[in-house]
Design a protein around this motif. Structure first.
Motif, short mmCIF file in Angstrom:
data_model
loop_
_atom_site.label_atom_id
_atom_site.label_comp_id
_atom_site.label_asym_id
_atom_site.label_seq_id
_atom_site.Cartn_x
_atom_site.Cartn_y
_atom_site.Cartn_z
N LEU A 121 85.75 23.56 51.18
CA LEU A 121 85.92 22.11 51.18
C LEU A 121 86.92 21.69 52.26
CD1 LEU A 121 85.29 19.41 49.79
CD2 LEU A 121 87.22 19.88 48.26
N LEU A 122 86.51 20.73 53.08
CA LEU A 122 87.41 20.16 54.10
C LEU A 122 87.93 18.80 53.68
CD1 LEU A 122 85.94 20.63 57.70
CD2 LEU A 122 88.00 21.62 56.74
N GLY A 123 87.10 18.02 53.02
CA GLY A 123 87.50 16.67 52.64
C GLY A 123 86.38 15.95 51.94
N GLU A 124 86.60 14.65 51.76
CA GLU A 124 85.65 13.80 51.06
C GLU A 124 85.55 12.48 51.80
OE1 GLU A 124 85.36 11.88 46.61
OE2 GLU A 124 86.24 13.87 46.78
N GLN A 125 84.36 11.88 51.75
CA GLN A 125 84.14 10.58 52.38
C GLN A 125 83.04 9.85 51.62
OE1 GLN A 125 83.06 11.85 56.35
NE2 GLN A 125 80.89 12.02 55.85
N ILE A 126 82.83 8.60 51.96
CA ILE A 126 81.75 7.82 51.37
C ILE A 126 80.61 7.76 52.38
CG2 ILE A 126 81.05 5.54 50.51
CD1 ILE A 126 82.98 6.98 48.64
N ASP A 127 79.39 8.08 51.93
CA ASP A 127 78.23 7.98 52.81
C ASP A 127 77.95 6.51 53.08
OD1 ASP A 127 75.85 8.36 54.22
OD2 ASP A 127 74.66 8.51 52.38
N GLU A 128 77.99 6.13 54.34
CA GLU A 128 77.83 4.72 54.71
C GLU A 128 76.45 4.18 54.38
OE1 GLU A 128 76.82 4.35 59.27
OE2 GLU A 128 78.46 5.79 59.03
N HIS A 129 75.43 5.05 54.25
CA HIS A 129 74.07 4.60 53.98
C HIS A 129 73.81 4.35 52.50
CE1 HIS A 129 73.14 5.52 58.13
NE2 HIS A 129 73.62 6.73 57.96
N THR A 130 74.47 5.11 51.63
CA THR A 130 74.18 5.02 50.19
C THR A 130 75.37 4.55 49.37
OG1 THR A 130 74.86 7.30 49.75
CG2 THR A 130 72.54 6.94 50.36
N GLY A 131 76.57 4.65 49.92
CA GLY A 131 77.76 4.30 49.17
C GLY A 131 78.22 5.38 48.21
N HIS A 132 77.54 6.52 48.21
CA HIS A 132 77.90 7.63 47.32
C HIS A 132 78.92 8.55 47.99
CE1 HIS A 132 74.94 7.27 43.99
NE2 HIS A 132 74.35 6.50 44.86
N PRO A 133 79.84 9.13 47.20
CA PRO A 133 80.82 10.06 47.77
C PRO A 133 80.15 11.36 48.19
CG PRO A 133 81.10 9.92 45.39
CD PRO A 133 80.04 8.93 45.77
N GLU A 134 80.60 11.90 49.31
CA GLU A 134 80.10 13.19 49.77
C GLU A 134 81.27 14.07 50.19
OE1 GLU A 134 77.22 12.30 52.83
OE2 GLU A 134 78.72 11.51 54.18
N LEU A 135 81.04 15.36 50.06
CA LEU A 135 82.03 16.35 50.45
C LEU A 135 81.72 16.84 51.85
CD1 LEU A 135 82.22 18.49 47.17
CD2 LEU A 135 83.55 16.46 47.80
#
Length: 141
Positions: A121-135
Protein backbone atom coordinates in the motif's frame (compact mmCIF):
# COMPACT_ATOMS: atom_id res chain seq x y z
CA UNK A 1 -0.40 -18.58 -24.07
CA UNK A 2 0.37 -14.92 -23.44
CA UNK A 3 0.86 -12.85 -26.57
CA UNK A 4 0.73 -9.25 -27.73
CA UNK A 5 -2.71 -7.78 -28.30
CA UNK A 6 -3.94 -7.63 -31.90
CA UNK A 7 -6.67 -5.29 -33.18
CA UNK A 8 -8.85 -8.35 -33.90
CA UNK A 9 -8.90 -9.08 -30.14
CA UNK A 10 -10.70 -5.85 -29.18
CA UNK A 11 -14.25 -7.23 -28.99
CA UNK A 12 -13.18 -10.17 -26.80
CA UNK A 13 -11.13 -7.83 -24.57
CA UNK A 14 -14.04 -5.42 -24.15
CA UNK A 15 -16.46 -8.25 -23.37
CA UNK A 16 -14.08 -9.56 -20.67
CA UNK A 17 -13.49 -6.07 -19.28
CA UNK A 18 -17.21 -5.27 -19.12
CA UNK A 19 -18.40 -8.55 -17.61
CA UNK A 20 -15.56 -8.72 -15.08
CA UNK A 21 -15.92 -5.03 -14.14
CA UNK A 22 -19.63 -5.42 -13.46
CA UNK A 23 -19.08 -8.62 -11.46
CA UNK A 24 -16.18 -7.39 -9.32
CA UNK A 25 -17.36 -3.81 -8.87
CA UNK A 26 -20.95 -4.53 -7.84
CA UNK A 27 -20.83 -1.39 -5.68
CA UNK A 28 -20.82 0.74 -8.88
CA UNK A 29 -23.80 0.87 -11.27
CA UNK A 30 -23.31 -1.33 -14.34
CA UNK A 31 -24.41 1.64 -16.50
CA UNK A 32 -21.15 3.38 -15.53
CA UNK A 33 -19.05 0.55 -17.00
CA UNK A 34 -21.21 0.35 -20.12
CA UNK A 35 -20.72 4.10 -20.63
CA UNK A 36 -16.92 3.57 -20.75
CA UNK A 37 -16.81 0.97 -23.57
CA UNK A 38 -16.06 3.53 -26.31
CA UNK A 39 -13.24 5.11 -24.29
CA UNK A 40 -11.75 1.68 -23.65
CA UNK A 41 -11.94 0.83 -27.37
CA UNK A 42 -10.74 4.16 -28.74
CA UNK A 43 -8.43 5.58 -26.07
CA UNK A 44 -7.26 3.31 -23.26
CA UNK A 45 -6.49 0.03 -25.06
CA UNK A 46 -4.74 1.70 -28.04
CA UNK A 47 -2.65 3.91 -25.70
CA UNK A 48 -1.50 0.95 -23.59
CA UNK A 49 0.82 -1.99 -23.98
CA UNK A 50 -1.75 -4.80 -23.84
CA UNK A 51 -1.10 -8.52 -23.67
CA UNK A 52 -3.70 -11.25 -23.82
CA UNK A 53 -3.98 -14.77 -22.46
CA UNK A 54 -5.28 -17.02 -25.23
CA UNK A 55 -6.63 -20.50 -24.58
CA UNK A 56 -8.01 -22.70 -27.36
CA UNK A 57 -8.20 -19.76 -29.75
CA UNK A 58 -10.14 -17.53 -27.35
CA UNK A 59 -8.91 -14.54 -25.37
CA UNK A 60 -9.77 -15.35 -21.74
CA UNK A 61 -7.79 -12.60 -20.00
CA UNK A 62 -5.64 -9.56 -20.57
CA UNK A 63 -3.62 -6.86 -18.92
CA UNK A 64 -2.63 -3.36 -19.97
CA UNK A 65 0.47 -1.43 -18.97
CA UNK A 66 0.80 2.32 -19.34
CA UNK A 67 4.40 3.19 -18.53
CA UNK A 68 4.89 1.65 -15.03
CA UNK A 69 1.17 1.57 -14.28
CA UNK A 70 -0.82 -1.66 -14.37
CA UNK A 71 -3.84 0.05 -15.91
CA UNK A 72 -5.96 -3.10 -16.23
CA UNK A 73 -5.87 -6.81 -15.50
CA UNK A 74 -9.00 -8.87 -16.14
CA UNK A 75 -9.91 -12.53 -16.56
CA UNK A 76 -13.22 -13.63 -18.05
CA UNK A 77 -15.59 -14.56 -15.18
CA UNK A 78 -15.95 -18.09 -16.61
CA UNK A 79 -12.16 -18.56 -16.43
CA UNK A 80 -11.57 -17.06 -12.97
CA UNK A 81 -10.19 -19.16 -10.14
CA UNK A 82 -7.82 -21.13 -12.38
CA UNK A 83 -4.64 -19.14 -11.82
CA UNK A 84 -4.81 -17.10 -15.02
CA UNK A 85 -4.73 -13.80 -13.14
CA UNK A 86 -1.52 -14.88 -11.39
CA UNK A 87 0.05 -15.87 -14.71
CA UNK A 88 -0.89 -12.52 -16.25
CA UNK A 89 0.34 -10.56 -13.24
CA UNK A 90 3.65 -12.45 -13.15
CA UNK A 91 4.14 -11.67 -16.85
CA UNK A 92 3.51 -7.96 -16.20
CA UNK A 93 5.92 -7.96 -13.25
CA UNK A 94 8.60 -9.51 -15.48
CA UNK A 95 8.27 -6.60 -17.93
CA UNK A 96 8.84 -3.81 -15.39
CA UNK A 97 11.14 -3.26 -12.39
CA UNK A 98 8.25 -1.62 -10.56
CA UNK A 99 4.52 -1.35 -11.07
CA UNK A 100 1.83 0.84 -9.60
CA UNK A 101 -1.90 0.30 -9.70
CA UNK A 102 -5.12 1.56 -8.20
CA UNK A 103 -7.84 -0.72 -6.87
CA UNK A 104 -11.17 0.18 -5.32
CA UNK A 105 -11.04 -0.06 -1.53
CA UNK A 106 -14.33 -2.03 -1.63
CA UNK A 107 -12.73 -4.65 -3.91
CA UNK A 108 -11.30 -6.78 -1.09
CA UNK A 109 -10.63 -9.94 -3.17
CA UNK A 110 -8.46 -7.99 -5.62
CA UNK A 111 -6.59 -6.21 -2.82
CA UNK A 112 -5.77 -9.59 -1.27
CA UNK A 113 -4.70 -10.90 -4.70
CA UNK A 114 -2.27 -7.99 -5.17
CA UNK A 115 -0.90 -8.30 -1.63
CA UNK A 116 -0.31 -12.03 -2.22
CA UNK A 117 1.74 -11.05 -5.27
CA UNK A 118 3.99 -8.62 -3.42
CA UNK A 119 2.18 -5.31 -3.85
CA UNK A 120 2.24 -2.91 -0.90
CA UNK A 121 0.00 0.00 0.00
CA UNK A 122 1.27 3.46 -0.99
CA UNK A 123 -1.79 5.56 -0.24
CA UNK A 124 -5.45 6.23 -0.82
CA UNK A 125 -7.38 8.58 -3.08
CA UNK A 126 -10.89 9.15 -4.43
CA UNK A 127 -11.57 7.99 -7.98
CA UNK A 128 -12.65 11.14 -9.82
CA UNK A 129 -14.96 9.16 -12.14
CA UNK A 130 -16.96 7.26 -9.51
CA UNK A 131 -16.35 9.05 -6.22
CA UNK A 132 -15.31 5.75 -4.62
CA UNK A 133 -12.12 5.44 -2.54
CA UNK A 134 -9.27 3.55 -4.14
CA UNK A 135 -5.94 2.30 -2.89
CA UNK A 136 -2.64 3.01 -4.63
CA UNK A 137 -0.41 -0.05 -4.53
CA UNK A 138 3.14 -0.66 -5.73
CA UNK A 139 5.39 -3.60 -6.55
CA UNK A 140 9.20 -3.61 -6.81
CA UNK A 141 11.13 -6.55 -8.23
Amino acid sequence: MIRDYRAADIDQILAIWLSASIKVHDFIESAFWKSKISEMREVYIPASETLVYEAEGEVVGFYSLYENNLAAIFVAPSSQGKGLGSVLLDDAKNRRESLQLTVYKENTPSIKFYEKHGFTLLGEQIDEHTGHPELIMEYHS
